[in-house]
Scaffold this motif. Structure first.
Motif, PDB file in Angstrom:
ATOM      1  N   PHE A  10       0.845  -1.190   0.000  1.00  0.00           N
ATOM      2  CA  PHE A  10       0.000   0.000   0.000  1.00  0.00           C
ATOM      3  C   PHE A  10       0.886   1.249   0.000  1.00  0.00           C
ATOM      4  O   PHE A  10       1.885   1.318   0.730  1.00  0.00           O
ATOM      5  N   THR A  11       0.522   2.236  -0.793  1.00  0.00           N
ATOM      6  CA  THR A  11       1.281   3.485  -0.851  1.00  0.00           C
ATOM      7  C   THR A  11       1.321   4.174   0.497  1.00  0.00           C
ATOM      8  O   THR A  11       2.324   4.785   0.875  1.00  0.00           O
ATOM      9  N   SER A  12       0.245   4.058   1.244  1.00  0.00           N
ATOM     10  CA  SER A  12       0.160   4.686   2.572  1.00  0.00           C
ATOM     11  C   SER A  12       1.018   3.987   3.611  1.00  0.00           C
ATOM     12  O   SER A  12       1.286   4.548   4.679  1.00  0.00           O
ATOM     13  N   GLY A  13       1.442   2.757   3.321  1.00  0.00           N
ATOM     14  CA  GLY A  13       2.196   1.987   4.292  1.00  0.00           C
ATOM     15  C   GLY A  13       1.322   1.245   5.288  1.00  0.00           C
ATOM     16  O   GLY A  13       1.828   0.494   6.131  1.00  0.00           O
ATOM     17  N   PHE A  14       0.002   1.428   5.191  1.00  0.00           N
ATOM     18  CA  PHE A  14      -0.909   0.768   6.123  1.00  0.00           C
ATOM     19  C   PHE A  14      -0.996  -0.726   5.790  1.00  0.00           C
ATOM     20  O   PHE A  14      -0.976  -1.127   4.628  1.00  0.00           O
ATOM     21  N   ARG A  15      -1.085  -1.553   6.821  1.00  0.00           N
ATOM     22  CA  ARG A  15      -1.196  -3.008   6.635  1.00  0.00           C
ATOM     23  C   ARG A  15      -2.319  -3.536   7.508  1.00  0.00           C
ATOM     24  O   ARG A  15      -2.184  -3.629   8.731  1.00  0.00           O
ATOM     25  N   PRO A  16      -3.485  -3.875   6.913  1.00  0.00           N
ATOM     26  CA  PRO A  16      -4.609  -4.370   7.711  1.00  0.00           C
ATOM     27  C   PRO A  16      -4.387  -5.811   8.167  1.00  0.00           C
ATOM     28  O   PRO A  16      -3.536  -6.528   7.634  1.00  0.00           O
ATOM     29  N   LYS A  17      -5.176  -6.220   9.119  1.00  0.00           N
ATOM     30  CA  LYS A  17      -5.234  -7.617   9.521  1.00  0.00           C
ATOM     31  C   LYS A  17      -6.074  -8.355   8.482  1.00  0.00           C
ATOM     32  O   LYS A  17      -7.199  -7.965   8.178  1.00  0.00           O
ATOM     33  N   VAL A  18      -5.526  -9.450   7.913  1.00  0.00           N
ATOM     34  CA  VAL A  18      -6.201 -10.185   6.845  1.00  0.00           C
ATOM     35  C   VAL A  18      -6.488 -11.603   7.310  1.00  0.00           C
ATOM     36  O   VAL A  18      -5.587 -12.304   7.795  1.00  0.00           O
ATOM     37  N   VAL A  19      -7.755 -12.016   7.179  1.00  0.00           N
ATOM     38  CA  VAL A  19      -8.133 -13.382   7.522  1.00  0.00           C
ATOM     39  C   VAL A  19      -8.984 -13.953   6.386  1.00  0.00           C
ATOM     40  O   VAL A  19      -9.631 -13.207   5.634  1.00  0.00           O
ATOM     41  N   PHE A  20      -8.971 -15.259   6.273  1.00  0.00           N
ATOM     42  CA  PHE A  20      -9.808 -15.963   5.289  1.00  0.00           C
ATOM     43  C   PHE A  20     -10.866 -16.750   6.055  1.00  0.00           C
ATOM     44  O   PHE A  20     -10.537 -17.603   6.884  1.00  0.00           O
ATOM     45  N   ASP A  21     -12.127 -16.453   5.777  1.00  0.00           N
ATOM     46  CA  ASP A  21     -13.205 -17.135   6.492  1.00  0.00           C
ATOM     47  C   ASP A  21     -14.480 -17.017   5.671  1.00  0.00           C
ATOM     48  O   ASP A  21     -14.847 -15.919   5.237  1.00  0.00           O
ATOM     49  N   THR A  22     -15.157 -18.122   5.463  1.00  0.00           N
ATOM     50  CA  THR A  22     -16.388 -18.117   4.677  1.00  0.00           C
ATOM     51  C   THR A  22     -17.634 -17.857   5.510  1.00  0.00           C
ATOM     52  O   THR A  22     -18.699 -17.581   4.954  1.00  0.00           O
ATOM     53  N   ASP A  23     -17.541 -17.940   6.832  1.00  0.00           N
ATOM     54  CA  ASP A  23     -18.718 -17.870   7.695  1.00  0.00           C
ATOM     55  C   ASP A  23     -19.025 -16.443   8.126  1.00  0.00           C
ATOM     56  O   ASP A  23     -18.169 -15.750   8.708  1.00  0.00           O
ATOM     57  N   THR A  24     -20.236 -16.012   7.877  1.00  0.00           N
ATOM     58  CA  THR A  24     -20.643 -14.643   8.161  1.00  0.00           C
ATOM     59  C   THR A  24     -20.531 -14.299   9.646  1.00  0.00           C
ATOM     60  O   THR A  24     -20.067 -13.219  10.007  1.00  0.00           O
ATOM     61  N   SER A  25     -20.950 -15.188  10.507  1.00  0.00           N
ATOM     62  CA  SER A  25     -20.979 -14.885  11.936  1.00  0.00           C
ATOM     63  C   SER A  25     -19.588 -14.728  12.532  1.00  0.00           C
ATOM     64  O   SER A  25     -19.445 -14.180  13.626  1.00  0.00           O
ATOM     65  N   ASN A  26     -18.560 -15.183  11.838  1.00  0.00           N
ATOM     66  CA  ASN A  26     -17.208 -15.102  12.387  1.00  0.00           C
ATOM     67  C   ASN A  26     -16.558 -13.740  12.189  1.00  0.00           C
ATOM     68  O   ASN A  26     -15.493 -13.480  12.763  1.00  0.00           O
ATOM     69  N   VAL A  27     -17.158 -12.880  11.394  1.00  0.00           N
ATOM     70  CA  VAL A  27     -16.572 -11.556  11.175  1.00  0.00           C
ATOM     71  C   VAL A  27     -16.460 -10.817  12.495  1.00  0.00           C
ATOM     72  O   VAL A  27     -15.425 -10.190  12.803  1.00  0.00           O
ATOM     73  N   ASP A  28     -17.491 -10.889  13.305  1.00  0.00           N
ATOM     74  CA  ASP A  28     -17.471 -10.229  14.616  1.00  0.00           C
ATOM     75  C   ASP A  28     -16.362 -10.792  15.503  1.00  0.00           C
ATOM     76  O   ASP A  28     -15.677 -10.047  16.220  1.00  0.00           O
ATOM     77  N   LYS A  29     -16.148 -12.094  15.438  1.00  0.00           N
ATOM     78  CA  LYS A  29     -15.092 -12.715  16.246  1.00  0.00           C
ATOM     79  C   LYS A  29     -13.707 -12.254  15.805  1.00  0.00           C
ATOM     80  O   LYS A  29     -12.821 -12.025  16.632  1.00  0.00           O
ATOM     81  N   HIS A  30     -13.528 -12.110  14.495  1.00  0.00           N
ATOM     82  CA  HIS A  30     -12.231 -11.654  14.000  1.00  0.00           C
ATOM     83  C   HIS A  30     -11.958 -10.209  14.409  1.00  0.00           C
ATOM     84  O   HIS A  30     -10.814  -9.854  14.700  1.00  0.00           O
ATOM     85  N   LEU A  31     -13.004  -9.381  14.427  1.00  0.00           N
ATOM     86  CA  LEU A  31     -12.808  -8.005  14.868  1.00  0.00           C
ATOM     87  C   LEU A  31     -12.449  -7.969  16.353  1.00  0.00           C
ATOM     88  O   LEU A  31     -11.570  -7.200  16.768  1.00  0.00           O
ATOM     89  N   ALA A  32     -13.108  -8.809  17.153  1.00  0.00           N
ATOM     90  CA  ALA A  32     -12.814  -8.852  18.589  1.00  0.00           C
ATOM     91  C   ALA A  32     -11.365  -9.267  18.833  1.00  0.00           C
ATOM     92  O   ALA A  32     -10.708  -8.779  19.764  1.00  0.00           O
ATOM     93  N   ALA A  33     -10.858 -10.172  18.001  1.00  0.00           N
ATOM     94  CA  ALA A  33      -9.466 -10.608  18.144  1.00  0.00           C
ATOM     95  C   ALA A  33      -8.486  -9.542  17.665  1.00  0.00           C
ATOM     96  O   ALA A  33      -7.361  -9.442  18.162  1.00  0.00           O
ATOM     97  N   THR A  34      -8.926  -8.732  16.707  1.00  0.00           N
ATOM     98  CA  THR A  34      -8.062  -7.684  16.152  1.00  0.00           C
ATOM     99  C   THR A  34      -8.101  -6.424  17.002  1.00  0.00           C
ATOM    100  O   THR A  34      -7.079  -5.764  17.208  1.00  0.00           O
ATOM    101  N   TRP A  35      -9.297  -6.113  17.504  1.00  0.00           N
ATOM    102  CA  TRP A  35      -9.507  -4.877  18.250  1.00  0.00           C
ATOM    103  C   TRP A  35     -10.286  -5.226  19.529  1.00  0.00           C
ATOM    104  O   TRP A  35     -11.506  -5.318  19.499  1.00  0.00           O
TER     105      TRP A  35
END
Length: 446
Positions: free
Chosen positions: A349-374
């Motif tokens: 990225f030109t900005s130098g920002f690097r997000p947390k990237v996960v691979f997951d097909t399950d919709t309900s797990n998005v909230d869990k990944h955010l809780a682990a990230t933030w």
């Protein structure tokens, strides 16, 4: 026990194949499958792709062999032959493309052999084995393209220097496919090239049939359409490059330079196109500078989407808008090798920002990944809240956005809360549409 996919964001292989075929001009899909298959994924496509509609000879009017118990026991090839003949009698088409479902693939029906019998009689019929268990929509897209490139595209040793083919945007799975293709076609046209997109505006089946005359194939994906590109190169001698889907100024400039280098475009031509497009792009965005600053419209964000859109959207948010896409959830079910290919797109990225990237097909797990990230607030006196926030995902992610108090915009399949016609989000012009949609939501309540 095998894991199931909770609220999947794609169809089966057969559904993806039909979705690909139905948007090709003059091509009639013929399903060889059990009764109900066509109806099930027709509803999923039409209602979840920005209200796509049926089009010509699709939807509930889709030709199907509708095999039942007798055909499963004794074989359904003759039933398929009957269906092809009947379809050709009552439905006008330039090409009839047979695709298969799980049942007939399991019992060993040879749909390709049946189609070949018609071809030997001079009838425009081809087939591909697309049993739903082979994968998902993207697999169906690859299988259809591969068969078209081997059985339909005519060999041509003479190459046209100023003609290229472009694919890698999966129709319907990319709800904005038609608008995206139109934008990229116009952009490459400014470099002086005629572009065959197969699925876009103004395309004809003749463009596809004569695609072997192109000098280069441009694949705007790290994974979708890559295997067909290899088959095209082996069959027709046309090389390919991978230039990931671009959204916004930084990504589109890189896209143009990558393509120009592969085509040996004069540097002065490329620089002029980049300069003109950037000037126009930023002349519009600078109008938002005051309001974005005065109203403090910078946002933390979460991006949920496939491997084409997720990296492109995250880069756009970080590099063009100056936002903080802290979490990116890629919804493709990939093996490790493909995951690494896609993950690498977040490193530059030109900005130098690097997000947390996960691979997951399950919709309900998005909230869990955010809780682990933030981490959430545990009644701490001082706490850095994930707010204000914005979620770019699908209609399935509205509840998640509401749960964290975030604004939400549906940009990835399935989309059932927006009507999409010719909108596109790629390139410079598409990014302006995306900015309008994002900031329009943020100021919509004022």
């Amino acid at each position: 026990m095998n894991k199931y996919i909770e609220r999947p964001r794609y169809l089966c292989t057969l559904g993806g194949a039909v979705g690909t075929i139905k948007v090709l001009p003059g091509v009639i899909p013929v399903i060889h499958a059990a009764a109900g298959c066509g109806g099930n994924f027709t509803n999923a496509m039409n209602g979840a792709a920005g209200y796509l509609g049926s089009g010509y000879c699709a939807g509930q009017a889709l030709p199907s062999s509708n095999v039942y118990e007798k055909d499963i026991v004794f074989g359904g090839e003759e039933r398929l032959a009957e269906q092809i003949s009947t379809t050709m009698e009552v439905i006008d088409g330039e090409l009839y493309f047979v695709v298969t479902g799980c049942m007939v693939d399991i019992i060993g029906d040879d749909a390709v052999a049946v189609a070949n019998r018609f071809r030997q009689d001079g009838k425009p019929v081809i087939a591909a084995e697309t049993g739903g268990f082979k994968g998902n929509s993207y697999t169906g897209y690859d299988l259809v393209l591969s068969r078209l490139f081997t059985d339909f595209v005519e060999k041509n040793p003479v190459k046209e220097k100023n003609t290229v083919n472009l694919w890698g945007i999966v129709p319907i799975e990319d709800v904005f496919w038609k608008g995206d293709l139109a934008i990229l076609k116009a952009l490459l046209g400014k470099l002086g090239y005629q572009v065959n997109t197969f699925f876009g505006e103004g395309e004809t089946l003749a463009n596809l049939k004569n695609a072997a005359a192109a000098s280069l194939n441009i694949i705007v994906s790290d994974v979708y359409g890559v295997e067909p590109a290899k088959i095209f190169e082996e069959t027709h001698g046309v090389p390919y490059i991978i230039a990931p889907l671009p959204i916004g100024s930084a990504a589109t400039e890189q896209f143009l330079r990558t393509v120009s280098a592969a085509l040996n475009v004069e540097k002065a031509v490329t620089e002029q196109v980049v300069a003109e497009e950037k000037s126009r792009y930023w002349s519009y965005l600078e109008r938002l500078a005051d309001v974005a600053s005065d109203l403090d419209l910078q946002r933390y964000s979460v991006v949920v989407g496939d491997s084409n859109y997720a990296p492109a959207l995250a880069r756009f948010l970080a590099d063009d808008l100056g936002w903080l896409p802290e979490l990116v959830v890629i919804t493709d079910d990939f093996e490790e090798e493909k995951q690494q290919l896609v993950t690498a797109r977040f490193d530059n990225f030109t900005s130098g920002f690097r997000p947390k990237v996960v691979f997951d097909t399950d919709t309900s797990n998005v909230d869990k990944h955010l809780a682990a990230t933030w981490p959430r607030n545990n009644n701490d006196r001082y706490f850095d809240s994930f707010s204000p926030a914005f979620v770019l995902g699908s209609s399935l992610d509205r509840d998640f956005a509401n749960s964290i108090g975030a604004t939400h915009l549906s940009v990835s399949y399935p989309i059932s809360n927006r009507v999409v016609l010719d909108r596109g989000y790629v390139g410079y012009r598409g990014a302006l549409s995306l900015v309008e949609d994002i900031f329009g939501l943020l100021v919509g309540g004022r």
